[in-house]
Design a protein around this motif. Structure first.
Motif, mmCIF file in Angstrom:
data_model
loop_
_atom_site.group_PDB
_atom_site.id
_atom_site.type_symbol
_atom_site.label_atom_id
_atom_site.label_comp_id
_atom_site.label_asym_id
_atom_site.label_seq_id
_atom_site.Cartn_x
_atom_site.Cartn_y
_atom_site.Cartn_z
ATOM 1 N N ARG A 141 0.811 -1.221 0.000
ATOM 2 C CA ARG A 141 0.000 0.000 0.000
ATOM 3 C C ARG A 141 0.852 1.282 0.000
ATOM 4 O O ARG A 141 0.550 2.267 0.680
ATOM 5 C CB ARG A 141 -0.975 0.001 1.178
ATOM 6 N N GLY A 142 1.933 1.224 -0.764
ATOM 7 C CA GLY A 142 2.759 2.417 -0.926
ATOM 8 C C GLY A 142 3.566 2.819 0.283
ATOM 9 O O GLY A 142 4.059 3.957 0.369
ATOM 10 N N THR A 143 3.759 1.910 1.224
ATOM 11 C CA THR A 143 4.506 2.239 2.447
ATOM 12 C C THR A 143 6.005 2.090 2.281
ATOM 13 O O THR A 143 6.771 2.540 3.137
ATOM 14 C CB THR A 143 4.058 1.336 3.616
ATOM 15 N N GLY A 144 6.435 1.405 1.197
ATOM 16 C CA GLY A 144 7.859 1.124 1.042
ATOM 17 C C GLY A 144 8.334 -0.021 1.899
ATOM 18 O O GLY A 144 9.544 -0.252 2.044
ATOM 19 N N MET A 145 7.388 -0.769 2.479
ATOM 20 C CA MET A 145 7.713 -1.918 3.328
ATOM 21 C C MET A 145 6.773 -3.076 3.005
ATOM 22 O O MET A 145 5.640 -2.861 2.568
ATOM 23 C CB MET A 145 7.534 -1.581 4.819
ATOM 24 N N SER A 146 7.251 -4.266 3.268
ATOM 25 C CA SER A 146 6.368 -5.431 3.264
ATOM 26 C C SER A 146 5.544 -5.400 4.539
ATOM 27 O O SER A 146 5.989 -4.869 5.570
ATOM 28 C CB SER A 146 7.186 -6.722 3.211
ATOM 29 N N ILE A 147 4.359 -5.980 4.485
ATOM 30 C CA ILE A 147 3.546 -6.037 5.705
ATOM 31 C C ILE A 147 4.248 -6.846 6.784
ATOM 32 O O ILE A 147 4.026 -6.650 7.977
ATOM 33 C CB ILE A 147 2.137 -6.593 5.411
ATOM 34 N N VAL A 179 -1.363 0.977 9.600
ATOM 35 C CA VAL A 179 -1.555 0.192 8.376
ATOM 36 C C VAL A 179 -1.867 -1.257 8.714
ATOM 37 O O VAL A 179 -2.831 -1.840 8.188
ATOM 38 C CB VAL A 179 -0.314 0.286 7.470
ATOM 39 N N TYR A 180 -1.061 -1.867 9.600
ATOM 40 C CA TYR A 180 -1.341 -3.267 9.943
ATOM 41 C C TYR A 180 -2.672 -3.398 10.677
ATOM 42 O O TYR A 180 -3.451 -4.306 10.404
ATOM 43 C CB TYR A 180 -0.233 -3.905 10.785
ATOM 44 N N GLU A 181 -2.947 -2.498 11.608
ATOM 45 C CA GLU A 181 -4.196 -2.612 12.370
ATOM 46 C C GLU A 181 -5.422 -2.538 11.468
ATOM 47 O O GLU A 181 -6.436 -3.188 11.735
ATOM 48 C CB GLU A 181 -4.255 -1.541 13.465
ATOM 49 N N GLU A 182 -5.338 -1.767 10.389
ATOM 50 C CA GLU A 182 -6.447 -1.713 9.438
ATOM 51 C C GLU A 182 -6.689 -3.088 8.809
ATOM 52 O O GLU A 182 -7.843 -3.520 8.651
ATOM 53 C CB GLU A 182 -6.154 -0.676 8.346
ATOM 54 N N VAL A 183 -5.623 -3.759 8.432
ATOM 55 C CA VAL A 183 -5.741 -5.107 7.858
ATOM 56 C C VAL A 183 -6.296 -6.076 8.889
ATOM 57 O O VAL A 183 -7.189 -6.882 8.601
ATOM 58 C CB VAL A 183 -4.369 -5.590 7.341
ATOM 59 N N HIS A 184 -5.784 -6.003 10.084
ATOM 60 C CA HIS A 184 -6.191 -6.865 11.202
ATOM 61 C C HIS A 184 -7.696 -6.730 11.463
ATOM 62 O O HIS A 184 -8.425 -7.735 11.520
ATOM 63 C CB HIS A 184 -5.381 -6.421 12.427
ATOM 64 N N ASN A 185 -8.148 -5.490 11.588
ATOM 65 C CA ASN A 185 -9.567 -5.243 11.867
ATOM 66 C C ASN A 185 -10.451 -5.595 10.674
ATOM 67 O O ASN A 185 -11.578 -6.076 10.838
ATOM 68 C CB ASN A 185 -9.771 -3.783 12.262
ATOM 69 N N GLU A 186 -9.933 -5.368 9.474
ATOM 70 C CA GLU A 186 -10.673 -5.697 8.262
ATOM 71 C C GLU A 186 -10.916 -7.201 8.171
ATOM 72 O O GLU A 186 -12.011 -7.649 7.805
ATOM 73 C CB GLU A 186 -9.881 -5.213 7.048
#
Length: 362
Positions: free
Chosen positions: A31-37, A46-53
């Motif tokens: 998602r354009g962060t320049g990092m792998s999840i 960013v991770y918490e959004e995925v977690h909650n989703e």
């Protein structure tokens, strides 16, 4: 890319190709962060959004039942075998278990280390080749819960309906058939499942439970083994298996794209029908040991007239690109695990191979 294998492994198992390709595209820059999840803080936005989703998407697929919470834990179903009685099998209570095969038996054996257990019903007398008649289930008055294993991966049996336990909480290990078909989550008080068969990769265990069951855990058990710890901290008390949770979210998206549980179930029943029809029409060359009313649509077990022929079947199938068809070492025989992500085309290829093998060796 080389030709993908016909993957019938029992677990870790096939993942949808579309999901793998999406993960590949996002692997280095999420998602354009320049990092792998995999490189991100689990405390970050960013991770918490995925977690909650992932949590909300799972509940959505189950009809958004009221009063349920999703947890992402570690240790697989085998750790849940202990955590369930540690949290719920309190003094003066009995853990009641229906024995339907290897995994149900392991769950009950682990609970015996914690407290008193009771066998509510069992199909051991016919080598676990059926699910007990629901009318035969006897739940003691002091039952803390009734535990069932919805699908036996090793033996190849599956509940077609679930018992009505009244006021006694119904707990289910759904590791090998969760989200393979429509079901009423409101029948259950607590569901757990290792992800590595139908939900995603190994590393994360999913719990779906009534919130009141998660609110208070006994204070004498270690903090990390209390459900209340994880519920109060949104499964972020310690570092979660973040990449596995991300993959679960992607698999759940894929299930939505297949028409949600109704669409997935339709395809799964068509896939299972291909193999069971091949077995049943083989005039005894192939034999399905599980009683017809208890057959799994996820793990299809079958035998050949001799062990020598079974070894030959494995040898020739592997030469044709089939993987994972050898039965579990404890029962032998053959097994095709046709989880959600196994394409219909792969199952059709297996049915064709089975017919060809019978023609050559029958």
């Amino acid at each position: 890319m080389t030709k993908r294998a016909y993957n019938f492994n029992a677990g870790p198992a096939a993942l949808p190709l579309e999901v793998l390709e999406r993960a590949q595209a996002e692997f280095v820059d999420f998602r354009g962060t320049g990092m792998s999840i995999m490189e991100m803080s689990h405390r970050g936005k960013v991770y918490e959004e995925v977690h909650n989703e992932a949590q909300s998407r799972l509940l959505s697929l189950l009809g958004n039942p009221s009063g349920y919470k999703v947890l992402f834990l570690q240790g697989g179903a085998s750790t849940q075998f202990a955590m369930v009685p540690m949290n719920f099998l309190t003094a003066g209570k009995t853990g009641s278990y229906v024995l339907t095969g290897s995994w149900a038996s392991k769950a009950e054996k682990e609970a015996r280390l914690i407290g008193e257990t009771h066998i509510a019903a069992s199909s051991e007398n016919n080598k676990f080749m059926s699910i007990p008649d629901l009318r035969s289930i006897e739940i003691p008055d002091n039952a803390a819960y009734l535990h069932v294993t919805s699908n036996e991966t090793i033996e190849g049996s599956q509940y077609q309906q679930y018992p009505d336990t009244g006021s006694v909480p119904l707990i289910a290990d759904m590791s090998s058939d969760i989200l393979c078909r429509e079901f009423d989550v409101n029948q259950f008080d607590f569901i757990y499942a290792g992800a590595q068969k139908n939900l995603g990769p190994s590393g994360v265990t999913v719990v779906i439970a009534r919130e009141e069951l998660l609110a208070e855990s006994p204070k004498h058990i270690p903090t990390m083994l209390r459900f209340s710890t994880h519920a109060a901290n949104n499964s972020l008390y310690n570092t979660p298996p973040s990449f596995s949770v991300y993959m679960v979210n992607e698999v759940l998206k894929w299930i939505e794209e297949q028409g949600s549980l109704a669409g997935v179930e339709k395809i799964n029943r068509e896939k299972a029908g291909l193999i069971y029809d091949t077995i049943d029409s083989s005039e005894g060359f192939y034999r399905g040991p599980v009683e017809a009313g208890s057959r799994s649509i996820m793990n299809i077990t079958f035998r050949l007239p001799s062990e020598e022929l079974e070894k030959q079947f494995i040898k020739e199938s592997e030469q044709e690109g089939f993987v994972g068809l050898k039965g579990h070492r404890s029962v032998g025989g053959l097994r095709a695990s046709i989880y959600n992500a196994v394409p219909y085309e792969n199952v059709k290829a297996l049915a064709d191979f089975m017919n060809h093998f019978q023609k050559n060796h029958g």
